[in-house]
Each structure stands twice: as structure tokens, then as C-alpha cells.
Design an enzyme around this catalytic site. Structure first.
Site, PDB file in Angstrom:
ATOM      1  N   PRO A 219       0.818  -1.212   0.000  1.00 34.11           N
ATOM      2  CA  PRO A 219       0.000   0.000   0.000  1.00 34.11           C
ATOM      3  C   PRO A 219       0.857   1.270   0.000  1.00 34.11           C
ATOM      4  O   PRO A 219       2.074   1.199   0.065  1.00 34.11           O
ATOM      5  CB  PRO A 219      -0.776  -0.130   1.307  1.00 34.11           C
ATOM      6  CG  PRO A 219       0.130  -0.889   2.213  1.00 34.11           C
ATOM      7  CD  PRO A 219       1.034  -1.728   1.362  1.00 34.11           C
ATOM      8  N   CYS A 220       0.177   2.404  -0.060  1.00 31.49           N
ATOM      9  CA  CYS A 220       0.784   3.726  -0.012  1.00 31.49           C
ATOM     10  C   CYS A 220       1.691   3.828   1.215  1.00 31.49           C
ATOM     11  O   CYS A 220       1.292   3.378   2.278  1.00 31.49           O
ATOM     12  CB  CYS A 220      -0.321   4.776   0.062  1.00 31.49           C
ATOM     13  SG  CYS A 220       0.231   6.454   0.230  1.00 31.49           S
ATOM     14  N   PRO A 221       2.861   4.422   1.166  1.00 36.63           N
ATOM     15  CA  PRO A 221       3.488   5.116   0.031  1.00 36.63           C
ATOM     16  C   PRO A 221       4.479   4.241  -0.714  1.00 36.63           C
ATOM     17  O   PRO A 221       5.236   4.728  -1.529  1.00 36.63           O
ATOM     18  CB  PRO A 221       4.254   6.231   0.744  1.00 36.63           C
ATOM     19  CG  PRO A 221       4.752   5.576   2.006  1.00 36.63           C
ATOM     20  CD  PRO A 221       3.687   4.560   2.399  1.00 36.63           C
ATOM     21  N   MET A 222       4.462   2.926  -0.439  1.00 35.65           N
ATOM     22  CA  MET A 222       5.534   2.062  -0.916  1.00 35.65           C
ATOM     23  C   MET A 222       5.697   1.996  -2.443  1.00 35.65           C
ATOM     24  O   MET A 222       6.829   2.058  -2.925  1.00 35.65           O
ATOM     25  CB  MET A 222       5.367   0.648  -0.345  1.00 35.65           C
ATOM     26  CG  MET A 222       5.646   0.581   1.132  1.00 35.65           C
ATOM     27  SD  MET A 222       7.246   1.332   1.485  1.00 35.65           S
ATOM     28  CE  MET A 222       7.179   1.386   3.253  1.00 35.65           C
TER      29      MET A 222
ATOM     30  N   ASP B 125      -2.429  -1.562  -5.733  1.00 43.11           N
ATOM     31  CA  ASP B 125      -2.934  -0.402  -5.006  1.00 43.11           C
ATOM     32  C   ASP B 125      -3.649   0.546  -5.975  1.00 43.11           C
ATOM     33  O   ASP B 125      -3.004   1.147  -6.829  1.00 43.11           O
ATOM     34  CB  ASP B 125      -1.756   0.309  -4.322  1.00 43.11           C
ATOM     35  CG  ASP B 125      -2.167   1.624  -3.687  1.00 43.11           C
ATOM     36  OD1 ASP B 125      -3.358   1.770  -3.352  1.00 43.11           O
ATOM     37  OD2 ASP B 125      -1.300   2.500  -3.544  1.00 43.11           O
TER      38      ASP B 125
END
Lengths: 185, 80
Positions: B17-20, B44
Site C-alpha cells: 500500500p501507499c506510500p511504498m 494499489d
């Protein structure tokens, strides 16, 4: 003719000086953030924005002050020579990123535990993983010296972080003035 | 799977998920040469807006976005 040339040269020099002055006032591609809150959710948001900003090509500076200061304590480190108030703050405030609570629905720790579980299930990085990632990505952290002093925290009890320094308000303002984005979390 | 575009490097970011996705791609893009294509595979949905924003800011180019079976494949040309 030479007189005209001299006038032109002077005008160019004046313009160059003006341009340099303007360039000095254009902020860098930088994000300055004050992390004030000691809540898990807010701290997570701060680190998600910080790491995202590095991905977007920005320099990032985070200033930890007040309730956010204990997030950077290392639970494995013990400091002996604290006065009474220092010991009290030390005991009552979270010891590091793992013991920080949610701002809402904490429910005596149950809500926070559930949220952490859910985060793990959904592959969301934990707060201490986010701090480590920020360090890897070169996010600079400054810790407010006044908060350290007030709450009786010692530098020896803070986490190992690649770029951590201690500072006052002037350092924050210098960085904020030179930043395109400033946030207070 | 449609193979319209040849990717010089593929990054599997599924499940992250964010921010990966954006954090990892901003590192991964440096591993292809300027002009080459990096394919990012994510699950995502935020990537659909995040990658174009990242590309505009970083000066790279999204060549194509393919969605199939819940997987989003984003082809990015390194331009800088």
C-alpha cells in the site's frame, strides 16, 4: 558610443544583482514538517508524507517537538541520572514508536492493538519501519531541544537514526523559509 | 497478458500500500538507463493517480497503464 556601452553594462550588472536577490528568495524543493503530535495515526501520516516527498524528489526535514519527542526514544536504552520530574515524564510518556497510541478509538490500548494487527494484515508499514525507511531515504530529523529539556529526555535514550540533530526554533524557521511546503502535524 | 511494450525492468509491488509503490519506483527507476522502460505492477488503486503525479513531478513519462485481473501494470519511461 562608449558612454552608451557603459550605461548598458551598468544596467546589466544591476539586473544581475536583482536576479540574484530574487533567486535567493525562491524556496528550495524542500518539505519542512513540524511533528507535534504524539499520536500513532498522526505520526504515521507524517512519515508517509515524508517518504512520499522523497520519492517525489524533495528534500525533507522533520522537526520533532512536544508530544512527538518520545516517539524517537529507544525502549532498549536506559538512562539513570534523571530528576524526579524527568523520571515521571519518562514513565508516563510512550517509550518509542512501538508504544504510541491512536488519537481516536484507543479503548485502553485495545483499539491501537487492533489497528496494528490490521496494518500488518494489509501490509502497511509500522511506525518504526517507516522511521527506518525515512532514515534510509535521507530524511533529516531535528529534535526540539526545549522539549528534551522540559520532559527530561537525554540524547542517550534516543534511537539510532542516520541524520538526527537537536535544535531550536531558529533552525526550523530557517528550513521553513527555504521550503516550498511547510506542514504542522 | 498483452505484451505491447517491452519493459527493461519489472518491479513486483503487488500487495504494497501507499506510500511504498511510489517510494520503491523512485528508487527503481534509477536502475534503468534514460530512455528505457520500467514496468511497475501494483494492486494499489491509488497508484492510478499517484504514478502520473510522481511522473509529472520527477520528469518521467507514463507510457501505458494496463489493468487486468486486479493488477495494475504501469510502464514508465525514464527521461531524466
Amino acid at each position: 558610443m562608449t558612454h552608451e556601452l557603459a550605461t548598458l553594462e551598468k544596467q546589466v550588472a544591476d539586473l544581475r544583482a536583482k536576479l540574484e536577490g530574487i533567486e535567493r528568495r525562491v524556496p528550495s524543493n524542500k518539505l519542512s514538517m513540524v511533528v507535534f503530535s504524539g499520536d500513532l495515526d498522526r505520526a504515521l501520516a507524517a512519515f508517509i508524507i515524508a517518504t512520499g516527498a522523497v520519492a517525489m524528489g524533495m528534500d525533507v526535514v522533520m522537526f520533532f517537538t512536544f508530544w512527538a519527542t518520545p516517539i524517537l526514544r529507544d525502549p532498549a536504552k536506559k538512562v539513570e541520572d534523571k530528576d524526579f520530574m524527568g523520571k515521571m515524564f519518562g514513565t508516563m510518556l510512550p517509550k518509542g514508536a512501538c508504544s504510541v497510541k491512536l488519537s481516536k478509538m484507543n479503548m485502553g490500548g485495545l483499539g491501537t492493538a487492533m489497528m496494528k494487527n490490521l496494518m500488518k494484515q494489509k501490509n502497511v508499514a509500522s511506525l518504526d519501519q517507516m522511521i527506518a525507511l525515512a532514515g534510509e531515504l535521507g530524511v533529516q530529523i531535528y529534535v526540539c531541544e526545549l522539549s528534551m529539556e522540559l520532559m527530561g529526555f537525554k540524547r542517550e535514550e534516543m534511537i539510532q537514526y542516520p541524520a538526527m540533530d537537536f535544535c531550536g526554533v531558529a533552525k526550523f524557521l530557517e528550513e521553513a523559509m527555504d521550503s516550498r511546503i511547510q506542514l504542522f502535524i | 497478458m498483452s505484451e505491447a511494450i517491452h519493459a527493461d525492468k519489472v518491479m513486483d509491488l503487488k500487495g504494497l500500500p501507499c506510500p511504498m509503490p511510489v517510494v520503491k519506483v523512485s528508487k527503481g527507476i534509477k536502475e534503468v538507463a534514460v530512455g528505457q522502460i520500467l514496468e511497475a505492477q501494483t494492486t494499489d488503486p491509488g497508484s492510478l493517480t499517484d504514478f502520473p503525479a510522481w511522473a509529472r513531478t520527477s520528469g518521467n513519462e507514463i507510457v501505458e497503464t494496463i489493468q487486468e485481473n486486479g493488477i495494475i501494470r504501469i510502464f514508465i519511461r525514464r527521461k531524466v
